[in-house]
Design a protein around this motif. Structure first.
Motif, PDB file in Angstrom:
ATOM      1  N   GLY A   1       0.811  -1.211   0.000  1.00 53.29           N
ATOM      2  CA  GLY A   1       0.000   0.000   0.000  1.00 53.29           C
ATOM      3  C   GLY A   1       0.843   1.259   0.000  1.00 53.29           C
ATOM      4  N   ALA A   2       1.964   1.211   0.706  1.00 54.25           N
ATOM      5  CA  ALA A   2       2.751   2.428   0.874  1.00 54.25           C
ATOM      6  C   ALA A   2       3.452   2.834  -0.419  1.00 54.25           C
ATOM      7  N   MET A   3       3.877   1.845  -1.167  1.00 52.96           N
ATOM      8  CA  MET A   3       4.637   2.141  -2.365  1.00 52.96           C
ATOM      9  C   MET A   3       3.713   2.624  -3.481  1.00 52.96           C
ATOM     10  N   MET A   4       3.986   3.792  -4.020  1.00 51.99           N
ATOM     11  CA  MET A   4       3.141   4.269  -5.107  1.00 51.99           C
ATOM     12  C   MET A   4       3.548   3.570  -6.402  1.00 51.99           C
ATOM     13  N   THR A   5       2.560   3.011  -7.070  1.00 55.77           N
ATOM     14  CA  THR A   5       2.847   2.304  -8.311  1.00 55.77           C
ATOM     15  C   THR A   5       3.166   3.286  -9.427  1.00 55.77           C
ATOM     16  N   PHE A   6       2.516   4.444  -9.360  1.00 55.73           N
ATOM     17  CA  PHE A   6       2.707   5.422 -10.413  1.00 55.73           C
ATOM     18  C   PHE A   6       3.317   6.674  -9.821  1.00 55.73           C
ATOM     19  N   SER A   7       4.379   7.178 -10.426  1.00 60.55           N
ATOM     20  CA  SER A   7       4.822   8.480  -9.957  1.00 60.55           C
ATOM     21  C   SER A   7       4.642   9.491 -11.064  1.00 60.55           C
ATOM     22  N   ALA A   8       3.839  10.491 -10.751  1.00 55.80           N
ATOM     23  CA  ALA A   8       3.545  11.543 -11.710  1.00 55.80           C
ATOM     24  C   ALA A   8       4.816  12.319 -11.996  1.00 55.80           C
TER      25      ALA A   8
ATOM     26  N   GLU B   1      -2.101  10.607  -7.572  1.00 59.01           N
ATOM     27  CA  GLU B   1      -1.717  10.706  -6.168  1.00 59.01           C
ATOM     28  C   GLU B   1      -0.584  11.706  -5.967  1.00 59.01           C
ATOM     29  N   GLY B   2       0.335  11.751  -6.921  1.00 59.32           N
ATOM     30  CA  GLY B   2       1.483  12.636  -6.750  1.00 59.32           C
ATOM     31  C   GLY B   2       1.265  14.042  -7.297  1.00 59.32           C
ATOM     32  N   VAL B   3       0.043  14.330  -7.745  1.00 59.45           N
ATOM     33  CA  VAL B   3      -0.226  15.654  -8.318  1.00 59.45           C
ATOM     34  C   VAL B   3      -1.053  16.440  -7.320  1.00 59.45           C
TER      35      VAL B   3
ATOM     36  N   PRO C   1       7.217  20.722 -11.622  1.00 60.88           N
ATOM     37  CA  PRO C   1       6.219  19.904 -12.306  1.00 60.88           C
ATOM     38  C   PRO C   1       5.188  20.747 -13.053  1.00 60.88           C
ATOM     39  N   ASP C   2       5.163  22.041 -12.826  1.00 59.91           N
ATOM     40  CA  ASP C   2       4.166  22.855 -13.514  1.00 59.91           C
ATOM     41  C   ASP C   2       4.602  23.107 -14.928  1.00 59.91           C
ATOM     42  N   PHE C   3       3.914  22.530 -15.848  1.00 57.51           N
ATOM     43  CA  PHE C   3       4.241  22.905 -17.197  1.00 57.51           C
ATOM     44  C   PHE C   3       2.972  22.781 -18.005  1.00 57.51           C
ATOM     45  N   VAL C   4       2.913  23.471 -19.076  1.00 57.13           N
ATOM     46  CA  VAL C   4       1.704  23.496 -19.857  1.00 57.13           C
ATOM     47  C   VAL C   4       2.125  23.304 -21.283  1.00 57.13           C
ATOM     48  N   TYR C   5       1.409  22.500 -21.991  1.00 58.44           N
ATOM     49  CA  TYR C   5       1.724  22.449 -23.393  1.00 58.44           C
ATOM     50  C   TYR C   5       0.464  22.152 -24.148  1.00 58.44           C
ATOM     51  N   ASN C   6       0.465  22.483 -25.385  1.00 56.51           N
ATOM     52  CA  ASN C   6      -0.636  22.116 -26.227  1.00 56.51           C
ATOM     53  C   ASN C   6      -0.172  20.909 -27.003  1.00 56.51           C
TER      54      ASN C   6
END
Length: 167
Positions: free
Chosen positions: A2-9, A67-69, A138-143
């Motif tokens: 449970g503790a380990m995040m499977t996905f890291s944003a 989760e990481g966002v 982590p803040d970035f924006v793109y089209n």
């Protein structure tokens, strides 16, 4: 585990056409970088960005990925999308968002209602975070028209097959 995040944003972006929030994340179980497209539905320039952000973050299909966002970051993406719907340029939307989240040091926090107070607090947390991890923002924006650099990492990028399903 449970503790380990499977996905890291890794990065979160917004695409205006079609409106969607895009997440680049690492699938730690397979050590692959993937991209997930989360279509934005029923969102107009009158929509409430913080509500939209909460709904997305709590959406059972996306929850694990997001989760990481931070909620605040999702709000920012929605506010850029809303700005776009209002006909603002990206630069205008970013500037407007920046102004809205600048804290007035003279402001009397005791007079604010809970919602405003919570908002200020999340801004402060965010500012703290920002100063703490300047290096890899982590803040970035793109089209979506922007081409990805074709480096090895993205060659192995698998598209999330569910991305075009209805939410």
């Amino acid at each position: 585990a449970g503790a380990m995040m499977t996905f890291s944003a890794q990065k979160c972006g917004v695409c205006f056409q079609p409106p969607s929030i895009i997440l680049i994340y690492k699938d730690n179980s397979q050590d692959k970088t993937r991209q997930r497209i989360m279509p934005v539905r029923n969102f107009s320039r009158f929509s409430d960005c913080s509500r939209a952000a909460e709904q997305l973050k709590n959406n059972p299909r996306h929850k694990a990925y997001l989760e990481g966002v931070s909620l605040h970051q999702l709000q920012k993406l929605y506010s850029l999308l809303r700005g776009h719907l209002e006909g603002q340029s990206l630069a205008e939307s970013l500037e407007k968002f920046r102004q809205e989240e600048t804290i007035d040091p003279e402001e009397d926090m005791n007079k604010l209602d809970d919602k405003e107070l919570a908002k200020r607090k999340s801004i402060m947390d965010e500012l703290f975070e920002k100063n703490r991890k300047k290096k890899d923002d982590p803040d970035f924006v793109y089209n979506v028209e922007v081409e990805f650099p074709q480096d090895e990492q993205l060659e192995s990028c698998g598209w999330d097959l569910e991305s075009d399903e209805e939410i």
